[in-house]
Write an enzyme that holds these catalytic residues in place. Sequence first.
Site, mmCIF file in Angstrom:
data_model
loop_
_atom_site.group_PDB
_atom_site.id
_atom_site.type_symbol
_atom_site.label_atom_id
_atom_site.label_comp_id
_atom_site.label_asym_id
_atom_site.label_seq_id
_atom_site.Cartn_x
_atom_site.Cartn_y
_atom_site.Cartn_z
ATOM 1 N N ASP A 12 9.326 11.268 -45.419
ATOM 2 C CA ASP A 12 8.940 10.606 -44.172
ATOM 3 C C ASP A 12 7.426 10.441 -44.139
ATOM 4 O O ASP A 12 6.686 11.079 -44.897
ATOM 5 C CB ASP A 12 9.409 11.416 -42.970
ATOM 6 C CG ASP A 12 9.540 10.589 -41.694
ATOM 7 O OD1 ASP A 12 9.191 9.386 -41.715
ATOM 8 O OD2 ASP A 12 9.970 11.142 -40.671
ATOM 9 N N LYS A 13 6.980 9.597 -43.231
ATOM 10 C CA LYS A 13 5.559 9.306 -43.051
ATOM 11 C C LYS A 13 5.272 9.162 -41.574
ATOM 12 O O LYS A 13 6.108 8.690 -40.806
ATOM 13 C CB LYS A 13 5.194 8.024 -43.808
ATOM 14 C CG LYS A 13 3.861 7.385 -43.443
ATOM 15 C CD LYS A 13 4.061 6.188 -42.520
ATOM 16 C CE LYS A 13 2.734 5.496 -42.216
ATOM 17 N NZ LYS A 13 2.914 4.469 -41.152
ATOM 18 N N HIS A 14 4.082 9.588 -41.167
ATOM 19 C CA HIS A 14 3.661 9.392 -39.776
ATOM 20 C C HIS A 14 2.224 8.896 -39.758
ATOM 21 O O HIS A 14 1.368 9.400 -40.492
ATOM 22 C CB HIS A 14 3.756 10.690 -38.982
ATOM 23 C CG HIS A 14 3.257 10.546 -37.570
ATOM 24 N ND1 HIS A 14 4.015 9.944 -36.579
ATOM 25 C CD2 HIS A 14 2.067 10.868 -36.997
ATOM 26 C CE1 HIS A 14 3.316 9.936 -35.450
ATOM 27 N NE2 HIS A 14 2.140 10.489 -35.678
ATOM 28 N N SER A 15 1.957 7.914 -38.904
ATOM 29 C CA SER A 15 0.600 7.431 -38.670
ATOM 30 C C SER A 15 0.171 7.805 -37.263
ATOM 31 O O SER A 15 0.977 7.745 -36.325
ATOM 32 C CB SER A 15 0.541 5.907 -38.835
ATOM 33 O OG SER A 15 -0.700 5.403 -38.364
ATOM 34 N N THR B 76 5.944 0.388 -34.061
ATOM 35 C CA THR B 76 6.794 -0.009 -35.183
ATOM 36 C C THR B 76 8.128 -0.561 -34.697
ATOM 37 O O THR B 76 8.644 -1.543 -35.243
ATOM 38 C CB THR B 76 7.015 1.189 -36.116
ATOM 39 O OG1 THR B 76 5.748 1.628 -36.610
ATOM 40 C CG2 THR B 76 7.899 0.821 -37.288
ATOM 41 N N ARG C 27 1.848 15.817 -19.666
ATOM 42 C CA ARG C 27 0.493 15.706 -20.246
ATOM 43 C C ARG C 27 -0.162 14.387 -19.856
ATOM 44 O O ARG C 27 -1.374 14.328 -19.628
ATOM 45 C CB ARG C 27 0.567 15.808 -21.763
ATOM 46 C CG ARG C 27 0.890 17.211 -22.278
ATOM 47 C CD ARG C 27 1.257 17.170 -23.750
ATOM 48 N NE ARG C 27 0.185 16.583 -24.541
ATOM 49 C CZ ARG C 27 0.373 15.942 -25.694
ATOM 50 N NH1 ARG C 27 1.586 15.765 -26.180
ATOM 51 N NH2 ARG C 27 -0.652 15.454 -26.350
ATOM 52 N N SER D 206 3.850 17.807 -30.547
ATOM 53 C CA SER D 206 4.561 16.598 -30.141
ATOM 54 C C SER D 206 4.971 15.768 -31.356
ATOM 55 O O SER D 206 6.128 15.355 -31.491
ATOM 56 C CB SER D 206 3.679 15.764 -29.206
ATOM 57 O OG SER D 206 4.333 14.574 -28.822
ATOM 58 N N LYS E 174 9.265 16.031 -33.416
ATOM 59 C CA LYS E 174 10.148 14.880 -33.648
ATOM 60 C C LYS E 174 10.338 14.621 -35.136
ATOM 61 O O LYS E 174 11.449 14.339 -35.594
ATOM 62 C CB LYS E 174 9.591 13.635 -32.952
ATOM 63 C CG LYS E 174 9.544 13.744 -31.433
ATOM 64 C CD LYS E 174 9.170 12.438 -30.774
ATOM 65 C CE LYS E 174 7.716 12.062 -30.992
ATOM 66 N NZ LYS E 174 6.787 12.873 -30.190
ATOM 67 N N LYS E 175 9.245 14.685 -35.907
ATOM 68 C CA LYS E 175 9.342 14.416 -37.342
ATOM 69 C C LYS E 175 10.196 15.470 -38.046
ATOM 70 O O LYS E 175 11.023 15.148 -38.903
ATOM 71 C CB LYS E 175 7.938 14.360 -37.961
ATOM 72 C CG LYS E 175 7.215 13.049 -37.717
ATOM 73 C CD LYS E 175 7.935 11.908 -38.398
ATOM 74 C CE LYS E 175 7.358 10.549 -38.083
ATOM 75 N NZ LYS E 175 8.138 9.447 -38.682
#
Length: 439
Positions: free
Chosen positions: A79-82, A119, A167, A182, A186-187
């Site tokens: 997986d990837k997160h930006s 996305t 928040r 946060s 999720k990831k």
Amino acid sequence: MDARGIISQLRSGQTPSDDALTWFAQGLANGAVSDAQAGAFAMAVCLQGLTVEGRRTLTLAMRDTGDVLAWDLDGPVLDKHSTGGVGDCVSLLLAPALAACGAYVPMISGRGLGHTGGTLDKLEAISGVSTSVSEDHLRQIVRDAGCAIVGATAQIAPADKRLYSVRDVTATVDSLDLITASILSKKLAASPDALVLDVKIGSGAFMKTADQARALAVSLCETANAAGCRTAALITDMNQPLAPALGNALEVAEVMRVLTGGPAAMSTGGPLAEITVALGAEILVQGRLAPDTVAGREMIEAALSDGRAAERFERMIAHMGGPEDFAARWQDHLPGAEVVRDVPAQETGYVAAMNGEALGLAVVSLGGGRMVEGDQIHPGVGISDLVRLGDLVDKGAPLARIHADSEAAADVAETAVRAAIGIADAAPERPSLVHERIS
């Protein structure tokens, strides 16, 4: 357990026990913790911080308030997160490229936030596509296409949904500990074997300085690795949009030009292709599909240029309700805008500065993003053919092309584009795309 006691500990600078943080996360999800207590918790964490161990515990506790996926596949789950940028459509390239290299990519993504595009909004610019799928459907897409880019269900990290909304109205969004929990709650719910993080820095990013970006990258990597997920981060430049187009359908078009452009796309794809290859090489090493980043780069470049990634993307799109011939006829399946006009330069010179955040907000004002939650997205609007930092432009030559639903909206966007692009007599130093690697 008592929420007041946990908040009191945090307020005095102590990190509560693992059991206490786990109880509080469960209370966020099941309602045992009130909004006032959630806000006090967020403020105490924001002001006093958590230890590395406390951050890991909170992250996993928030993850475990909902569904945690388990996989039985013949390859690694990656997986990837930006952290968010402008013109950042890397996920749409990277997920199918990784699938073509033997990985499985269940990518849980989000919608537009502030000046950055989402996305899911980009994917839903494609005719017929829905990013809301059941867990069974997600598994089917991943098994067949190798990748699925979808929205989180209500059963994914419900504690985070509750805490994030608190928040947002208590000025605690910028807490490093809470940002980390946060993102990763999720990831990690998708149970990846390895994760790569794209931490943006610059005018179009949420993190504006090197220190801020590095602190976030270190926090995310420490926490994910401590949770058992092999993770590395690249700090990448966002002082100008990554793609030369901003807006949902326009960014999908840029993705398809790379996916269907053959070997030449690796040289003409610019920073978008370059960052995709860099992140892909990193995660292939973390996922043990490549021995090193040199081999990883070659694998991603081949997948993008020989059509295998395009085929995976098309297969994923078809599973999500989109056209089955998208790779061959993508131009026919993307919406356009009523008004298309160029923004001519008012002077000759070099593009010396670009305010990415202002350009992103210009797209939002066109209808390409949301001013408030619930706003309807106009998928065909945006900005394309954007100049790059260091380009020499003649007076009257286009700085960008605006795609709008009305002449009035185009006028507003043109003013914003001119204000966001600085022209100077001398060419600036072009920033490196990858600033630093964190593991």
